[in-house]
Design an enzyme around this catalytic site. Structure first.
Site, PDB file in Angstrom:
ATOM      1  CG  HIS A   1      -5.547  -0.769   7.967  1.00 58.14           C
ATOM      2  ND1 HIS A   1      -5.311   0.551   8.271  1.00 58.14           N
ATOM      3  CD2 HIS A   1      -5.137  -0.948   6.678  1.00 58.14           C
ATOM      4  CE1 HIS A   1      -4.796   1.155   7.204  1.00 58.14           C
ATOM      5  NE2 HIS A   1      -4.679   0.261   6.226  1.00 58.14           N
TER       6      HIS A   1
ATOM      7  NE  ARG B   1     -10.396  -3.426   2.783  1.00 59.85           N
ATOM      8  CZ  ARG B   1      -9.965  -2.305   2.229  1.00 59.85           C
ATOM      9  NH1 ARG B   1      -9.659  -1.272   2.993  1.00 59.85           N
ATOM     10  NH2 ARG B   1      -9.829  -2.196   0.937  1.00 59.85           N
TER      11      ARG B   1
ATOM     12  CD  GLU C   1      -2.026  -0.533   8.552  1.00 61.22           C
ATOM     13  OE1 GLU C   1      -2.096  -1.542   7.823  1.00 61.22           O
ATOM     14  OE2 GLU C   1      -1.833   0.618   8.099  1.00 61.22           O
TER      15      GLU C   1
ATOM     16  NE  ARG D   1      -9.958   5.381   3.503  1.00 60.90           N
ATOM     17  CZ  ARG D   1      -9.040   4.678   2.844  1.00 60.90           C
ATOM     18  NH1 ARG D   1      -8.001   4.167   3.496  1.00 60.90           N
ATOM     19  NH2 ARG D   1      -9.148   4.476   1.537  1.00 60.90           N
TER      20      ARG D   1
ATOM     21  CG  ASP E   1       2.531   2.201   2.871  1.00 59.51           C
ATOM     22  OD1 ASP E   1       2.402   1.326   3.748  1.00 59.51           O
ATOM     23  OD2 ASP E   1       1.897   2.186   1.804  1.00 59.51           O
TER      24      ASP E   1
ATOM     25  CD  GLN F   1      -4.414  -2.355  -1.206  1.00 59.36           C
ATOM     26  OE1 GLN F   1      -3.890  -2.924  -2.152  1.00 59.36           O
ATOM     27  NE2 GLN F   1      -3.763  -1.519  -0.441  1.00 59.36           N
TER      28      GLN F   1
END
Length: 298
Positions: A164, A98, A270, A74, A209, A93
């Site tokens: 991201h 990642r 991102e 994170r 977002d 997701q």
């Protein structure tokens, strides 16, 4: 590629924007002028970046980040591939890059400040052959991240992709993202309704977002940390889109690997190829990337 072992990764810069102590797989890569980047084989993840100016780390990393599968780290620069968000066939997701273990390329590429990672296998539900590579180079005021994927299979593949990036800011109330005025965007908080950005800069007064489409790529995009007196310019290659995200208060409380108040100290911008998806023909290779350039506001 210099940097040696993982020792001494103290927190650096705004909002604890360095490593609070290394994950087992982490190491620093040292570049020109004393710049350095912290990299991890888990996710081929750039976790930390300190430019040569001595003004501290420019990437946010959660104090609650997990460094092992099945979690993604994170903060830093998670790789969203072969799917951004839920825009693709996978249930997971943001795809699997990642939270997969990548292999470090040895020896490291020539020259200071370089590290490379490869990934050749995905989960069974992806079921398509590929060869992915991530190249990182740090030096001076720049951090460059280059991604490429080859399709050795007999059929074309489609995917979406994003870097991201979590940028560290002293206070999100003084943060802004410049360079998006006039761009169309999909508002993920309103079922991805299409809008047009009217403001000169995107600011943060609540959850944001948005997937911005056809965005400028030559450094016009800038993340400004007004409270910290710093900025980072984003130069993109083959990544037309840009997602702007801050989870704000309520969503922060719902994320187990993110502190309840950490949204004050980060902004995600991102760089991506999201809408439309990338179509990679059999035998072809796709390349994309970003250079982040640290600046001072003074």
């Amino acid at each position: 590629g210099g940097g040696g072992g993982a020792g001494g990764m103290a927190a650096g810069g705004a909002g604890g924007a360095g490593w609070e102590g290394p994950p087992a797989e982490g190491r620093w890569v040292g570049g020109a002028g004393g710049a350095r980047a912290g990299v991890c084989e888990h996710g081929a993840h750039v976790c930390a970046w300190e430019p040569a100016d001595g003004a501290g780390g420019r990437l946010f990393l959660s104090a609650r980040a997990a460094y092992a599968p099945p979690r993604a780290i994170r903060g830093g620069v998670p790789l969203c591939w072969p799917q951004f968000s839920d825009l693709g066939p996978l249930a997971s997701q943001h795809g699997f890059a990642r939270n997969s273990r990548w292999e470090a390329v040895e020896p490291a590429p020539p020259g200071p400040g370089a590290a490379s990672f490869v990934l050749r296998e995905g989960p069974p539900e992806w079921g398509r052959p590929f060869q992915a590579r991530l190249d990182v180079r740090v030096g001076g005021q720049d951090l460059d991240i280059a991604f490429q994927v080859a399709n050795p299979g007999p059929e074309a593949m489609e995917f979406t992709f994003a870097l991201h990036t979590y940028f560290a800011v002293d206070d999100v109330a003084g943060a802004r993202v410049e360079g998006l005025q006039g761009c169309r965007y999909l508002d993920s908080l309103r079922e991805r309704a299409e809008c047009t950005e009217a403001e000169e800069a995107v600011t943060f007064r609540g959850e944001v977002d948005r997937i911005y489409l056809d965005t400028p790529s030559r450094g016009e995009l800038r993340v400004v940390d007004g409270a910290g007196g710093r900025a980072v310019r984003i130069l993109k290659r083959n990544l037309p889109d840009a997602v702007v995200w801050n989870p704000w208060e309520e969503k922060s409380r719902r994320m187990g690997d993110f502190g309840d108040d950490e949204y004050h100290r980060m902004v995600c911008v991102e760089a991506g190829a999201i809408q439309p998806p990338v179509r990679l023909e059999a035998g072809a290779t796709w390349q994309a990337g970003q250079t982040l350039r640290a600046e001072s506001l003074s």
